[in-house]
Motif scaffolding. Structure first.
Motif, PDB file in Angstrom:
ATOM      1  N   GLY A   4       0.811  -1.188   0.000  1.00  0.00           N
ATOM      2  CA  GLY A   4       0.000   0.000   0.000  1.00  0.00           C
ATOM      3  C   GLY A   4       0.841   1.233   0.000  1.00  0.00           C
ATOM      4  N   ASN A   5       0.645   2.115   0.962  1.00  0.00           N
ATOM      5  CA  ASN A   5       1.281   3.424   0.963  1.00  0.00           C
ATOM      6  C   ASN A   5       2.449   3.508   1.936  1.00  0.00           C
ATOM      7  OD1 ASN A   5      -0.574   4.437  -0.897  1.00  0.00           O
ATOM      8  ND2 ASN A   5      -2.087   4.660   0.739  1.00  0.00           N
ATOM      9  N   ILE A 172      -4.112  -4.396   9.260  1.00  0.00           N
ATOM     10  CA  ILE A 172      -4.094  -5.814   8.902  1.00  0.00           C
ATOM     11  C   ILE A 172      -3.379  -6.020   7.567  1.00  0.00           C
ATOM     12  CG2 ILE A 172      -5.503  -7.866   8.535  1.00  0.00           C
ATOM     13  CD1 ILE A 172      -5.678  -6.670  11.376  1.00  0.00           C
ATOM     14  N   ALA A 173      -2.527  -7.022   7.516  1.00  0.00           N
ATOM     15  CA  ALA A 173      -1.777  -7.361   6.306  1.00  0.00           C
ATOM     16  C   ALA A 173      -2.479  -8.489   5.558  1.00  0.00           C
ATOM     17  CB  ALA A 173      -0.355  -7.790   6.666  1.00  0.00           C
ATOM     18  N   PRO A 197     -14.205   2.675  13.498  1.00  0.00           N
ATOM     19  CA  PRO A 197     -13.138   3.000  12.540  1.00  0.00           C
ATOM     20  C   PRO A 197     -12.924   1.871  11.538  1.00  0.00           C
ATOM     21  CG  PRO A 197     -12.419   3.377  14.806  1.00  0.00           C
ATOM     22  CD  PRO A 197     -13.708   2.626  14.890  1.00  0.00           C
ATOM     23  N   ALA A 198     -12.630   2.255  10.313  1.00  0.00           N
ATOM     24  CA  ALA A 198     -12.332   1.257   9.283  1.00  0.00           C
ATOM     25  C   ALA A 198     -11.041   0.521   9.632  1.00  0.00           C
ATOM     26  CB  ALA A 198     -12.192   1.928   7.927  1.00  0.00           C
ATOM     27  N   ILE A 199     -10.906  -0.672   9.099  1.00  0.00           N
ATOM     28  CA  ILE A 199      -9.650  -1.419   9.206  1.00  0.00           C
ATOM     29  C   ILE A 199      -8.668  -0.849   8.184  1.00  0.00           C
ATOM     30  CG2 ILE A 199      -8.562  -3.681   8.892  1.00  0.00           C
ATOM     31  CD1 ILE A 199     -11.298  -4.923   9.647  1.00  0.00           C
ATOM     32  N   THR A 200      -7.432  -0.607   8.594  1.00  0.00           N
ATOM     33  CA  THR A 200      -6.380  -0.232   7.648  1.00  0.00           C
ATOM     34  C   THR A 200      -5.869  -1.512   7.004  1.00  0.00           C
ATOM     35  OG1 THR A 200      -5.733   1.700   8.929  1.00  0.00           O
ATOM     36  CG2 THR A 200      -4.109   0.828   7.367  1.00  0.00           C
ATOM     37  N   ILE A 201      -6.095  -1.649   5.703  1.00  0.00           N
ATOM     38  CA  ILE A 201      -5.741  -2.873   4.990  1.00  0.00           C
ATOM     39  C   ILE A 201      -4.490  -2.612   4.163  1.00  0.00           C
ATOM     40  CG2 ILE A 201      -6.504  -4.600   3.325  1.00  0.00           C
ATOM     41  CD1 ILE A 201      -9.414  -3.752   4.035  1.00  0.00           C
ATOM     42  N   ASP A 202      -3.401  -3.250   4.522  1.00  0.00           N
ATOM     43  CA  ASP A 202      -2.166  -3.148   3.750  1.00  0.00           C
ATOM     44  C   ASP A 202      -2.048  -4.382   2.863  1.00  0.00           C
ATOM     45  OD1 ASP A 202      -1.420  -0.716   4.774  1.00  0.00           O
ATOM     46  OD2 ASP A 202      -0.075  -1.543   6.293  1.00  0.00           O
TER      47      ASP A 202
END
Length: 301
Positions: A4-5, A172-173, A197-202
């Protein structure tokens, strides 16, 4: 299953860690024998009746060109030479090819490029732990050969307090292009719907990078196919632990083009022959994944 970023420095660190994990995995393989795949792959004899059914375009050069994502131990990954693809998927498909009087030649590519490579004719078959699902069956024909579910993993002791049923706000990866990406995306959407809150998805191109991101603490947890998660826990020498139960078990399938029904059927029947002569179980047992074995391979099931 795939960045991702993340900043370049983090990527470099994760890449170095992934390499270290890979080297550690290979070292442990050398020390642990059959459970890690160091016993000789089972040999198998040609079944001429099956070999005669292989489409001429496939058997003309004596080789089946296989597309695979070689970052997914213990199913398919690179040996210590950096070029030879090994794993339980490889041992099993080598036996399938041998039963048909052919040799499998593996070409590594990113996971999400494999099915397009099959449909374009770049590969004659895709062998890369593809879960059979309706979306994939719209573009390819698939032959079931194994069954796995999804399982989560996190750092030992679960310091981030991850609950797979409520991972809102966590990082989460996951590997790009896999059913696990769909899974975690749906979970994040539910978080938002519930006012959380949304899950940060990498997303990572290689599962080894996703594993490394959890080990390094960049991500709080990962989810992957159950044999892959279990293998990652083993190879990280106690740095990771499995989280929760295996769920949504489904078959893996070999992928061929929609117009290769006859080829799919002969692959299925080669698997049945390997099951009957014991080679199938031996190939899986060599990697300690025989629990995922199936009794009745099917086309598009």
């Amino acid at each position: 299953m795939r960045i991702g970023n993340a900043r370049r420095a983090v990527l470099a660190s994760a890449g170095a860690l992934a390499l270290a994990l890979s080297m550690a995995a290979c070292g442990e393989q050398e020390n642990e024998g059959g459970a890690s795949g160091t016993s000789p792959a089972p040999s198998t004899s040609v079944d001429q009746a099956l070999a005669d059914r292989v489409p001429e375009a496939i058997k003309a050069d004596g080789v089946i060109k296989v597309g695979t994502d070689s970052t997914y131990p213990p199913a398919e990954y690179l040996d210590t030479d950096g070029s030879t693809v090994i794993g339980f998927d490889v041992d099993l498909f080598n036996a399938v090819a041998a039963k048909l009087g052919l040799k499998a030649e593996y070409v590594s590519a990113p996971f999400d490029a494999l099915l397009p490579g099959v449909t374009s004719g770049q590969y004659e078959v895709g062998v890369s732990s593809f879960t059979i699902n309706p979306e994939r069956l719209q573009t390819v024909t698939m032959v079931s050969y194994f069954e796995a579910g999804t399982q989560w993993a996190t750092k030992t002791g679960n310091p981030a307090g991850i609950n797979p049923d409520d991972a809102c706000g966590k990082k989460i990866a996951v590997q790009t292009g896999t059913v696990q990406l769909d899974d975690i995306t749906a979970r994040s959407e539910k978080c938002v719907t519930d006012g959380k809150p949304a899950i940060t998805i990498d997303q990572y191109q290689a599962q080894s990078d996703a594993t490394a991101a959890v080990v390094s603490g960049k991500n709080d947890a990962m989810l992957a196919d159950s044999p892959v998660g279990a293998y990652a826990v083993k190879q990280t020498n106690g740095q990771l632990e499995l989280l929760g139960d295996i769920y949504e078990s489904a078959p893996y399938g070999y992928a061929v083009t929609k117009d290769q029904q006859a080829f799919a059927e002969v692959l299925r029947d080669a698997l049945k022959a390997l099951i009957a002569d014991g080679s199938y179980e031996a190939a899986l047992a060599n990697w300690g994944v025989e629990a995922g074995g199936i009794d009745n391979p099917e086309v598009n099931a």
